[in-house]
Design a protein around this motif. Sequence first.
Motif, PDB file in Angstrom:
ATOM      1  N   ALA A 127     -27.352 -38.901 -24.563  1.00 48.13           N
ATOM      2  CA  ALA A 127     -25.972 -38.775 -25.037  1.00 48.13           C
ATOM      3  C   ALA A 127     -25.722 -39.673 -26.246  1.00 48.13           C
ATOM      4  O   ALA A 127     -25.098 -39.254 -27.231  1.00 48.13           O
ATOM      5  CB  ALA A 127     -25.004 -39.103 -23.913  1.00 48.13           C
ATOM      6  N   ILE A 145     -17.761 -31.347 -25.986  1.00 49.19           N
ATOM      7  CA  ILE A 145     -18.957 -31.516 -25.160  1.00 49.19           C
ATOM      8  C   ILE A 145     -19.043 -30.336 -24.200  1.00 49.19           C
ATOM      9  O   ILE A 145     -18.170 -30.143 -23.356  1.00 49.19           O
ATOM     10  CB  ILE A 145     -18.916 -32.844 -24.385  1.00 49.19           C
ATOM     11  N   ALA A 148     -19.706 -30.514 -19.787  1.00 53.17           N
ATOM     12  CA  ALA A 148     -19.285 -31.914 -19.806  1.00 53.17           C
ATOM     13  C   ALA A 148     -19.283 -32.590 -18.449  1.00 53.17           C
ATOM     14  O   ALA A 148     -19.237 -33.812 -18.369  1.00 53.17           O
ATOM     15  CB  ALA A 148     -17.887 -32.023 -20.431  1.00 53.17           C
ATOM     16  N   GLY A 153     -23.535 -34.556 -20.068  1.00 50.24           N
ATOM     17  CA  GLY A 153     -22.156 -34.350 -20.480  1.00 50.24           C
ATOM     18  C   GLY A 153     -21.243 -35.493 -20.108  1.00 50.24           C
ATOM     19  O   GLY A 153     -20.450 -35.975 -20.929  1.00 50.24           O
ATOM     20  N   ALA A 156     -21.933 -38.407 -22.238  1.00 50.34           N
ATOM     21  CA  ALA A 156     -21.412 -38.212 -23.586  1.00 50.34           C
ATOM     22  C   ALA A 156     -19.908 -38.451 -23.644  1.00 50.34           C
ATOM     23  O   ALA A 156     -19.401 -39.001 -24.636  1.00 50.34           O
ATOM     24  CB  ALA A 156     -21.750 -36.805 -24.073  1.00 50.34           C
ATOM     25  N   ILE A 212     -21.558 -31.287 -28.962  1.00 44.49           N
ATOM     26  CA  ILE A 212     -22.765 -31.662 -28.222  1.00 44.49           C
ATOM     27  C   ILE A 212     -23.045 -30.559 -27.217  1.00 44.49           C
ATOM     28  O   ILE A 212     -22.211 -30.272 -26.348  1.00 44.49           O
ATOM     29  CB  ILE A 212     -22.588 -33.012 -27.496  1.00 44.49           C
TER      30      ILE A 212
END
Length: 325
Positions: A127, A145, A148, A153, A156, A212
């Motif tokens: 991440a 994200i 997530a 996730g 992150a 992401i």
Amino acid sequence: MRAARCESHGKPDAIVIRELPGPVAGTGEVVVGIEAASVNYPDVLIAADRYQLSVPTPFTAGSEFAGRVLSVGPEVVDLSPGDAVMGTSLSGAFAERITVSRSALSPVPAGLDMVHAAAFNVTYRTAYHALTTFGGVASGDWVVILGAAGGVGSAAIDIATRLGGKVIAAVSTPERAEACRSLGAVETIAYDGEDLKQRIKEITGVGADVVIDPVGGSYSEQALRAIAWGGRFVSVGFAQGDIPRIPLNLVLLKGAIVRGFEIRTLASHLPDAVEKGRREIERLVAQGMRPFVSEVYALDEAPLAMTRVAERRTTGKVVIDLSAH
């Protein structure tokens, strides 16, 4: 020693607990007494022989662990029995002991217990580098994200929020969305029932600065279509199973930067970034950063823990506690 063995490739429920001889450290190797190991989605893929690298059977499942050094082999001079370490290996982590190369280990950051250390290394390093080294996240950025609520996730969300990003957590269900809000997401999108592209545009006004993506599949293109001009799209995996085919005209029209990486090979390509990341992650841990561990199982329950991850019924990280019998 006891170990969770994959004797034929297939679903996690085929994994069995066996007694094996204890390992011995060779030159440059370390034997670690594992106290906790985390379950990552690639563990499921490896067991099913669907990962990028094939592991021949029989083998011990699991790739991420934390514990204490039991013994060291010749040429290992900077570790001693009793040292707390965390590490990774393609396989072998769901066992009471493991032998790995010295280079596969790093010290457990101060303040982390073994359960959280086992859940920390892969997801938080992935991440962090997705967000910073490849995504260039800055304070005030809108960060979308995907997936997530999962391990990468949720890490992150934590890191992006601490770096000043405004996180939009994209998940499959409203229940997972609520979990992401508790982790720091300012907005959520349940993409199984909402239009991902439209919602990102509605929330941000101009589009996402950074995406992401550990999910892949159909959601990747939708997120890319909702990226701001000059935005950064970082691919870190394909948990949905399908590798998307991205229309390059979107990249051209958006002036977008599309990048990808895997944590396994990062050190060989960007060693300076890895060292910088290690220092920054340790700083954030000292400030209280911890992985979100949602479920803890005993070694005997390793097949169940892997099944839960395989069916995507978990949030955060799932850990196997080797001290629980």
